[in-house]
Scaffold this motif. Structure first.
Motif, short mmCIF file in Angstrom:
data_model
loop_
_atom_site.label_atom_id
_atom_site.label_comp_id
_atom_site.label_asym_id
_atom_site.label_seq_id
_atom_site.Cartn_x
_atom_site.Cartn_y
_atom_site.Cartn_z
N HIS A 45 0.80 -1.23 0.00
CA HIS A 45 0.00 0.00 0.00
C HIS A 45 0.83 1.28 0.00
O HIS A 45 0.36 2.32 -0.44
CB HIS A 45 -1.02 0.01 1.15
CG HIS A 45 -0.41 0.18 2.50
ND1 HIS A 45 0.21 -0.84 3.17
CD2 HIS A 45 -0.33 1.28 3.29
CE1 HIS A 45 0.65 -0.38 4.33
NE2 HIS A 45 0.34 0.89 4.43
N LEU A 46 2.07 1.21 0.45
CA LEU A 46 2.93 2.39 0.45
C LEU A 46 3.89 2.42 -0.75
O LEU A 46 4.73 3.32 -0.84
CB LEU A 46 3.74 2.46 1.75
CG LEU A 46 2.93 2.65 3.04
CD1 LEU A 46 3.85 2.60 4.26
CD2 LEU A 46 2.14 3.94 3.00
N SER A 47 3.75 1.50 -1.64
CA SER A 47 4.65 1.42 -2.80
C SER A 47 4.49 2.64 -3.71
O SER A 47 3.40 3.20 -3.85
CB SER A 47 4.38 0.16 -3.61
OG SER A 47 4.73 -0.97 -2.85
N ARG B 260 1.31 5.90 -6.03
CA ARG B 260 1.26 7.36 -6.03
C ARG B 260 1.44 7.96 -7.41
O ARG B 260 1.27 9.16 -7.59
CB ARG B 260 2.32 7.91 -5.07
CG ARG B 260 1.92 7.62 -3.61
CD ARG B 260 2.96 8.04 -2.63
NE ARG B 260 3.76 6.84 -2.35
CZ ARG B 260 5.01 6.87 -1.94
NH1 ARG B 260 5.63 8.00 -1.76
NH2 ARG B 260 5.65 5.74 -1.69
#
Length: 187
Positions: free
Chosen positions: A37-39, A43
């Motif tokens: 999810h933070l990859s 973004r």
């Protein structure tokens, strides 16, 4: 013209696809495993949607990926490379869902997913190929081929597999049984 593109991949390839799509004025949807999810790829897309499961297996869930593409109004899916990019089943599922699959047709993926069929097609089209056998063989047949070969070795390639999996160079006949077993197990 494609208006909304689901990127069925992650990492650098997903970022490259997002950038190219942006240059073309195409909106992008990134998917991600719960543990990604933070990859960075999440973004770079216009929108990101969780696959709701963890690990690599999440990116192989054809039904879920198609579901997300339809729910987010996508008209196309880009598989990137690896994961489902060589899956005739995935390409067909996209077509069946009235989504444009950005890649080869399902029949082409099926043809080239079977290495013996691909080699046979190349021979039919008179594409030069190295000496070999265009079908699945037993270990004994591989040994016989190696004995008859005038080369300094052979390359075993499993019918299935991709990305170099199921390939083993064999320089000596004494290595063939182990190489055959390993190539078979990898595929």
């Amino acid at each position: 013209m494609i208006k909304r593109l689901l990127i069925a991949n992650r990492g650098e390839i997903a970022i490259r696809i997002s950038r190219t799509a942006a240059d073309l004025g195409v909106a992008t949807i990134a998917i991600y495993a719960a543990d990604d999810h933070l990859s960075l790829h999440t973004r770079h897309a216009d929108e990101s949607v969780s696959l709701e499961t963890q690990g690599v297996a999440a990116y192989l869930n054809i039904e879920r990926i198609i579901q997300i593409a339809k729910k987010t109004g996508c008209d196309a899916v880009h598989p990137g490379y690896g994961f489902l990019s060589e899956s005739a089943e995935f390409a067909q599922a996209c077509e069946d869902a009235d989504l444009i699959y950005v890649g080869p047709a399902p029949a082409t993926l099926k043809q080239f997913g079977d290495k013996a069929a691909a080699r046979s097609l190349a021979e039919q089209c008179e594409v030069p190929v190295l000496p070999g056998i265009s079908r699945a063989v037993s270990s004994a047949e591989a040994k016989e081929f190696m004995q008859q070969s005038e080369s300094r070795g052979i390359m075993l390639k499993a019918i299935a597999g991709g990305g170099g999996r199921g390939m083993r160079p064999v320089l000596n006949a004494s290595e063939l049984d182990e190489a055959f077993a390993r190539a078979s197990s990898e595929a």
